[in-house]
Design a protein around this motif. Sequence first.
Motif, PDB file in Angstrom:
ATOM      1  N   SER A  10       2.546   0.128  -7.726  1.00 51.13           N
ATOM      2  CA  SER A  10       2.747   1.530  -8.086  1.00 51.13           C
ATOM      3  C   SER A  10       1.772   1.963  -9.177  1.00 51.13           C
ATOM      4  O   SER A  10       1.701   3.154  -9.483  1.00 51.13           O
ATOM      5  N   GLY A  11       1.079   1.002  -9.797  1.00 47.69           N
ATOM      6  CA  GLY A  11       0.317   1.381 -10.990  1.00 47.69           C
ATOM      7  C   GLY A  11      -0.985   0.638 -11.161  1.00 47.69           C
ATOM      8  O   GLY A  11      -1.766   0.484 -10.210  1.00 47.69           O
ATOM      9  N   SER A  12      -1.178   0.126 -12.350  1.00 45.37           N
ATOM     10  CA  SER A  12      -2.466  -0.438 -12.757  1.00 45.37           C
ATOM     11  C   SER A  12      -2.943  -1.599 -11.875  1.00 45.37           C
ATOM     12  O   SER A  12      -4.133  -1.726 -11.592  1.00 45.37           O
ATOM     13  N   GLY A  13      -2.009  -2.428 -11.473  1.00 43.36           N
ATOM     14  CA  GLY A  13      -2.389  -3.500 -10.556  1.00 43.36           C
ATOM     15  C   GLY A  13      -3.134  -4.643 -11.211  1.00 43.36           C
ATOM     16  O   GLY A  13      -3.926  -5.321 -10.550  1.00 43.36           O
ATOM     17  N   SER A  14      -2.855  -4.914 -12.479  1.00 47.44           N
ATOM     18  CA  SER A  14      -3.537  -6.060 -13.105  1.00 47.44           C
ATOM     19  C   SER A  14      -3.047  -7.376 -12.492  1.00 47.44           C
ATOM     20  O   SER A  14      -3.819  -8.336 -12.380  1.00 47.44           O
ATOM     21  N   ASN A  15      -1.795  -7.422 -12.059  1.00 44.58           N
ATOM     22  CA  ASN A  15      -1.325  -8.626 -11.357  1.00 44.58           C
ATOM     23  C   ASN A  15      -1.985  -8.748  -9.983  1.00 44.58           C
ATOM     24  O   ASN A  15      -2.323  -9.850  -9.561  1.00 44.58           O
ATOM     25  N   LEU A  16      -2.174  -7.620  -9.327  1.00 51.14           N
ATOM     26  CA  LEU A  16      -2.919  -7.635  -8.057  1.00 51.14           C
ATOM     27  C   LEU A  16      -4.313  -8.207  -8.298  1.00 51.14           C
ATOM     28  O   LEU A  16      -4.801  -9.040  -7.521  1.00 51.14           O
ATOM     29  N   GLN A  17      -4.951  -7.764  -9.385  1.00 48.57           N
ATOM     30  CA  GLN A  17      -6.302  -8.258  -9.694  1.00 48.57           C
ATOM     31  C   GLN A  17      -6.301  -9.772  -9.881  1.00 48.57           C
ATOM     32  O   GLN A  17      -7.206 -10.471  -9.401  1.00 48.57           O
ATOM     33  N   LEU A  86       5.715  -8.101  -4.683  1.00 44.64           N
ATOM     34  CA  LEU A  86       5.908  -6.891  -5.478  1.00 44.64           C
ATOM     35  C   LEU A  86       5.154  -7.075  -6.790  1.00 44.64           C
ATOM     36  O   LEU A  86       5.453  -7.993  -7.553  1.00 44.64           O
ATOM     37  N   ALA A  87       4.165  -6.232  -7.029  1.00 47.47           N
ATOM     38  CA  ALA A  87       3.335  -6.385  -8.235  1.00 47.47           C
ATOM     39  C   ALA A  87       3.343  -5.059  -8.991  1.00 47.47           C
ATOM     40  O   ALA A  87       2.428  -4.244  -8.864  1.00 47.47           O
ATOM     41  N   GLY A  88       4.439  -4.837  -9.736  1.00 47.66           N
ATOM     42  CA  GLY A  88       4.575  -3.562 -10.443  1.00 47.66           C
ATOM     43  C   GLY A  88       4.915  -2.445  -9.470  1.00 47.66           C
ATOM     44  O   GLY A  88       4.445  -1.325  -9.611  1.00 47.66           O
ATOM     45  N   PHE A  89       5.744  -2.754  -8.483  1.00 47.90           N
ATOM     46  CA  PHE A  89       6.192  -1.744  -7.514  1.00 47.90           C
ATOM     47  C   PHE A  89       7.481  -1.150  -8.069  1.00 47.90           C
ATOM     48  O   PHE A  89       8.510  -1.815  -8.112  1.00 47.90           O
ATOM     49  N   ILE A 108       7.593 -10.098  -9.855  1.00 47.63           N
ATOM     50  CA  ILE A 108       7.381 -10.613 -11.214  1.00 47.63           C
ATOM     51  C   ILE A 108       8.089  -9.687 -12.185  1.00 47.63           C
ATOM     52  O   ILE A 108       8.030  -8.463 -12.053  1.00 47.63           O
ATOM     53  N   HIS A 109       8.794 -10.308 -13.117  1.00 43.23           N
ATOM     54  CA  HIS A 109       9.567  -9.529 -14.080  1.00 43.23           C
ATOM     55  C   HIS A 109       9.162  -9.956 -15.495  1.00 43.23           C
ATOM     56  O   HIS A 109       9.092 -11.158 -15.777  1.00 43.23           O
ATOM     57  N   PRO A 110       8.904  -8.976 -16.383  1.00 40.48           N
ATOM     58  CA  PRO A 110       8.409  -9.324 -17.715  1.00 40.48           C
ATOM     59  C   PRO A 110       9.498  -9.737 -18.698  1.00 40.48           C
ATOM     60  O   PRO A 110       9.661  -9.122 -19.758  1.00 40.48           O
ATOM     61  N   VAL A 170       2.282 -11.304 -22.905  1.00 42.74           N
ATOM     62  CA  VAL A 170       3.112 -11.601 -21.723  1.00 42.74           C
ATOM     63  C   VAL A 170       2.315 -11.306 -20.444  1.00 42.74           C
ATOM     64  O   VAL A 170       2.373 -12.055 -19.469  1.00 42.74           O
ATOM     65  N   HIS A 171       1.551 -10.209 -20.481  1.00 39.85           N
ATOM     66  CA  HIS A 171       0.729  -9.861 -19.317  1.00 39.85           C
ATOM     67  C   HIS A 171      -0.226 -11.001 -18.954  1.00 39.85           C
ATOM     68  O   HIS A 171      -0.418 -11.309 -17.787  1.00 39.85           O
ATOM     69  N   LEU A 172      -0.820 -11.611 -19.960  1.00 39.49           N
ATOM     70  CA  LEU A 172      -1.737 -12.732 -19.692  1.00 39.49           C
ATOM     71  C   LEU A 172      -1.008 -13.863 -18.978  1.00 39.49           C
ATOM     72  O   LEU A 172      -1.554 -14.488 -18.063  1.00 39.49           O
ATOM     73  N   GLU A 173       0.240 -14.105 -19.388  1.00 43.96           N
ATOM     74  CA  GLU A 173       1.035 -15.151 -18.731  1.00 43.96           C
ATOM     75  C   GLU A 173       1.372 -14.755 -17.298  1.00 43.96           C
ATOM     76  O   GLU A 173       1.366 -15.596 -16.392  1.00 43.96           O
ATOM     77  N   GLU A 174       1.671 -13.459 -17.084  1.00 43.91           N
ATOM     78  CA  GLU A 174       1.936 -12.990 -15.718  1.00 43.91           C
ATOM     79  C   GLU A 174       0.757 -13.312 -14.821  1.00 43.91           C
ATOM     80  O   GLU A 174       0.923 -13.740 -13.673  1.00 43.91           O
ATOM     81  N   HIS A 175      -0.444 -13.104 -15.361  1.00 41.47           N
ATOM     82  CA  HIS A 175      -1.652 -13.302 -14.544  1.00 41.47           C
ATOM     83  C   HIS A 175      -1.911 -14.776 -14.252  1.00 41.47           C
ATOM     84  O   HIS A 175      -2.700 -15.094 -13.370  1.00 41.47           O
TER      85      HIS A 175
HETATM   86  C1  GRF Z   1       4.158  -5.988 -15.001  1.00 42.93           C
HETATM   87  O1  GRF Z   1       4.500  -6.012 -16.349  1.00 42.93           O
HETATM   88  C2  GRF Z   1       5.234  -6.620 -14.176  1.00 42.93           C
HETATM   89  O2  GRF Z   1       5.908  -7.640 -14.842  1.00 42.93           O
HETATM   90  C3  GRF Z   1       6.161  -5.475 -13.904  1.00 42.93           C
HETATM   91  O3  GRF Z   1       5.312  -4.369 -13.747  1.00 42.93           O
HETATM   92  C4  GRF Z   1       4.108  -4.586 -14.461  1.00 42.93           C
HETATM   93  C5  GRF Z   1       2.960  -4.379 -13.520  1.00 42.93           C
HETATM   94  O4  GRF Z   1       1.720  -4.411 -14.161  1.00 42.93           O
HETATM   95  N1  GRF Z   1       6.980  -5.771 -12.765  1.00 42.93           N
HETATM   96  P1  GRF Z   1       0.381  -4.334 -13.318  1.00 42.93           P
HETATM   97  O5  GRF Z   1       0.449  -3.062 -12.471  1.00 42.93           O
HETATM   98  O6  GRF Z   1       0.304  -5.561 -12.461  1.00 42.93           O
HETATM   99  O7  GRF Z   1      -0.708  -4.265 -14.325  1.00 42.93           O
END
Ligand code: GRF
Length: 213
Positions: A10-17, A86-89, A108-110, A170-175
């Motif tokens: 739905s948004g920035s997609g840094s996890n998609l990246q 689901l990556a920020g959906f 993924i949940h922060p 936390v974002h860095l850990e998500e990635h």
């Molecule tokens: C992340 O913080 C994830 O944990 C949450 O939504 C955010 C998505 O970030 N579910 P991004 O769009 O991947 O940058």
Amino acid sequence: MPCNVVVLISGSGSNLQALIDNQSDSNPARIGAVISNRADAYGLQRAHAAGIPTQVLSHRDFADREAFDAALIEAIDAHQPDLVVLAGFMRILTPGFVRHYQGRLLNIHPSLLPRHKGLDTHNRALAAGDAEHGCSVHFVTEELDGGPVAIQAAIPIHPGENVEKLTERVHLEEHRIYPLAVRWFAEGRLRLGEHGAMLDGEKLPASGHLIRT
Ligand code: GRF
């Protein structure tokens, strides 16, 4: 055998990246499509740059949640995915949608689930005075943010840390952990068993595979 992955954003997609950056010859996960419910999601540009087909399906074009989710299932299944990520959906999914993808739907949940389900997790972790915080990749079930955890990354909260810095860490850990979970699933190592998440045939603990830094 490649594992065909459809990513919802739905948004920035840094996890998609991070998932895109982790594609390689040795990784069977292949992102076949990216679907967004928002036309302005920056993640769509990331997908374009990587040559991945995209589609926008706006929930505003549908009368209710059921109608949107039915159309979403149709759009996703056109790609015959082995896994839906689901990556920020930012949509709550209907029970019918969740059941349709049972065992092949990751989120993924922060936060360190089961702590801090829902939104605003970083502020809540700070307000609660938690000593540590982090993120969790979990299989999606009908309980919001309640499905079996596959991997969790825990980091200490530094004294006096502000929410911006904590969010960034936390974002860095998500990635790190999302590409790992997707890879394990693609390799057939990670599965949803009858009693929870399984890695290499062994039932994982409630925290999933825990990485602590
Ligand atoms: C992340 O913080 C994830 O944990 C949450 O939504 C955010 C998505 O970030 N579910 P991004 O769009 O991947 O940058």
